[in-house]
Design a protein around this motif. Structure first.
Motif, PDB file in Angstrom:
ATOM      1  N   ASP A   1      -2.038  -4.149  -2.536  1.00 34.79           N
ATOM      2  CA  ASP A   1      -1.809  -5.139  -1.503  1.00 34.79           C
ATOM      3  C   ASP A   1      -3.028  -5.830  -1.053  1.00 34.79           C
ATOM      4  OD1 ASP A   1       0.830  -4.517  -2.125  1.00 34.79           O
ATOM      5  OD2 ASP A   1       1.284  -3.424  -0.063  1.00 34.79           O
TER       6      ASP A   1
ATOM      7  N   ASP B   1      -3.462  -7.265   2.028  1.00 30.33           N
ATOM      8  CA  ASP B   1      -3.747  -6.741   3.296  1.00 30.33           C
ATOM      9  C   ASP B   1      -4.570  -5.438   3.497  1.00 30.33           C
ATOM     10  OD1 ASP B   1      -2.027  -5.030   2.539  1.00 30.33           O
ATOM     11  OD2 ASP B   1      -0.566  -5.491   4.291  1.00 30.33           O
TER      12      ASP B   1
ATOM     13  N   GLN C   1      -3.779  -2.502   3.091  1.00 27.01           N
ATOM     14  CA  GLN C   1      -3.424  -1.456   4.059  1.00 27.01           C
ATOM     15  C   GLN C   1      -3.757  -0.032   3.317  1.00 27.01           C
ATOM     16  OE1 GLN C   1       0.557  -3.194   5.182  1.00 27.01           O
ATOM     17  NE2 GLN C   1       0.139  -1.662   6.730  1.00 27.01           N
TER      18      GLN C   1
ATOM     19  N   ARG D   1      -1.944  -2.984   9.307  1.00 27.02           N
ATOM     20  CA  ARG D   1      -2.202  -4.284   8.762  1.00 27.02           C
ATOM     21  C   ARG D   1      -3.296  -4.751   9.589  1.00 27.02           C
ATOM     22  NH1 ARG D   1      -1.183  -9.267   6.074  1.00 27.02           N
ATOM     23  NH2 ARG D   1       0.560  -8.609   4.520  1.00 27.02           N
TER      24      ARG D   1
HETATM   25 MG    MG Z   1       1.026  -4.533   3.987  1.00 25.52          MG
END
Ligand code: MG
Ligand code: UDP
Length: 346
Positions: free
Chosen positions: A122, A124, A126, A227
């Motif tokens: 992803d 972000d 994370q 996040r």
């Molecule tokens: Mg995320």
């Protein structure tokens, strides 16, 4: 037969075993309105890829593919800027928002012609990028698919944790072959991607389809962080669509349940008829209105629910038979994929 003829050759010539070491890695990153997170994430990914390249773990031709899922903010401008600054960055752009699953799929299917394996992560970040080397180790020792499974859900809010637990339990009950807490942080070899490209369905649920391919696989556990930039792009309605795709694309159990409910309703109906006949001859029929009312409600409810579930499948059939394209690339930015480090832009 001449010796050696039986050897399976990989995409880059040489045997598959030889190519496993120092393979070409394409990291696929879906992005939807990620202007806040993109530059930080790109830097971490570039550093990580650089380190993997320098230590001879991945090939010089390895890339990072950002897939812009029809963002409405500056995401594409940032991807374009990153593309001009770094030869290892590729950008793909959808004309409009097609969803996370389609973005990942598009990135992977684009990459499969150039790489030995992809890892999806992803935007972000994370998911812990230090787990990348664990994924690669599993690939080098022969796995075609490596599933990322999250260690804990401590960073998620109460609602997300609860909905995820219910989701995985329901999915398993419905017969989908899915790892609990598996994420879309995943390694797939070019061979596994070839197999995946044969799956033609429009309602995509990768976490369910990929285990179904059946190639040699393994699992890597990773940590999830909160996040850091921006907010979650997975709205409640997007999560519900994903869940509905997951259940209906994998199982016909709901239809069987409707059938079971029908039989049950019929049995209750027969009981009611006996009861009504009995009351008619030996009791006061006028008293029966409450049971009639009840059966109307019970049957009405069962009929409506059944129709709803059947409708869901019919609707999905309708969508599948149209065979609409899953996505359409509006823009593709890529340095020559056959070039390695320091390609034409340096
Ligand atoms: Mg995320
Ligand atoms: N994403 C996407 N299309 C969408 C929604 C999300 O490509 O329609 C991407 C998003 O940019 C991110 C990933 O999917 O890279 C996961 O989304 P997010 O982190 O918002 O979900 P969460 O971690 O909250 O489940």
């Amino acid at each position: 037969m001449i010796e050696g003829e039986q050897k399976i050759t990989g995409r880059r010539g040489g045997t598959v075993e030889e190519n496993r070491k120092k393979g070409i890695l394409y990291i696929v990153v879906p992005c939807y309105n990620e202007e806040e997170a993109l530059l930080t994430s790109a830097k971490s990914l570039l550093d990580k890829l650089g380190a993997l390249r320098e230590s001879g773990i991945v090939s010089e031709k390895s890339r990072i593919v950002f897939v812009d899922d029809g963002s409405r903010d500056k995401t594409w401008e940032l991807i374009t800027q990153l593309y001009h600054e770094h030869w290892e960055i590729t950008g793909l752009r959808f004309a409009h928002n097609r969803g996370h699953q389609n973005a990942i799929l598009a990135g992977m299917l684009y990459a499969k012609d150039y790489c030995d394996y992809t890892i999806t992560i992803d935007a972000d970040l994370q998911q812990d990028i230090n787990a990348l080397s664990l994924f690669i180790e599993e690939y080098e020792s022969g796995s075609e698919v490596v599933f990322g499974v999250r260690n804990s859900r401590n960073t998620d809010g109460f609602f997300k944790r609860l909905s995820a637990t219910v989701f995985y339990k329901v999915m398993r009950f419905m017969g989908a072959n899915i790892y609990e807490n598996s994420a879309d942080y995943r390694l797939m070899s070019a061979k596994a991607l070839d197999a995946l490209s044969e799956y033609g369905e429009v309602n995509l649920f990768l976490r369910g389809i990929i285990p179904d391919i059946g190639l040699k696989s393994s699992v890597v556990h990773f940590d999830v962080f909160p996040r850091m930039q921006g907010e979650s792009k997975y709205s409640l309605s997007k999560m519900m669509t994903l869940a509905a795709d997951g259940v209906t694309s994998f199982s016909i159990k709901p239809i069987r349940m409707v059938f079971g409910m029908g039989i049950l309703a019929l049995l209750v109906g027969v009981g009611m008829v006996i009861h009504i006949v009995y009351e008619h001859y030996f009791g006061y029929t006028i008293d029966g209105w409450s049971s009639i009312l009840m059966s109307i409600w019970v049957l009405g409810g069962a009929v409506l629910l059944s129709l709803g579930i059947i409708g869901e499948y019919v609707g999905r059939n309708y969508l599948e038979t149209k065979r609409r394209p899953r996505y359409y690339f509006w823009d593709v930015l890529s340095h020559d994929n056959t070039q390695s480090g320091g390609g034409e832009n340096l």
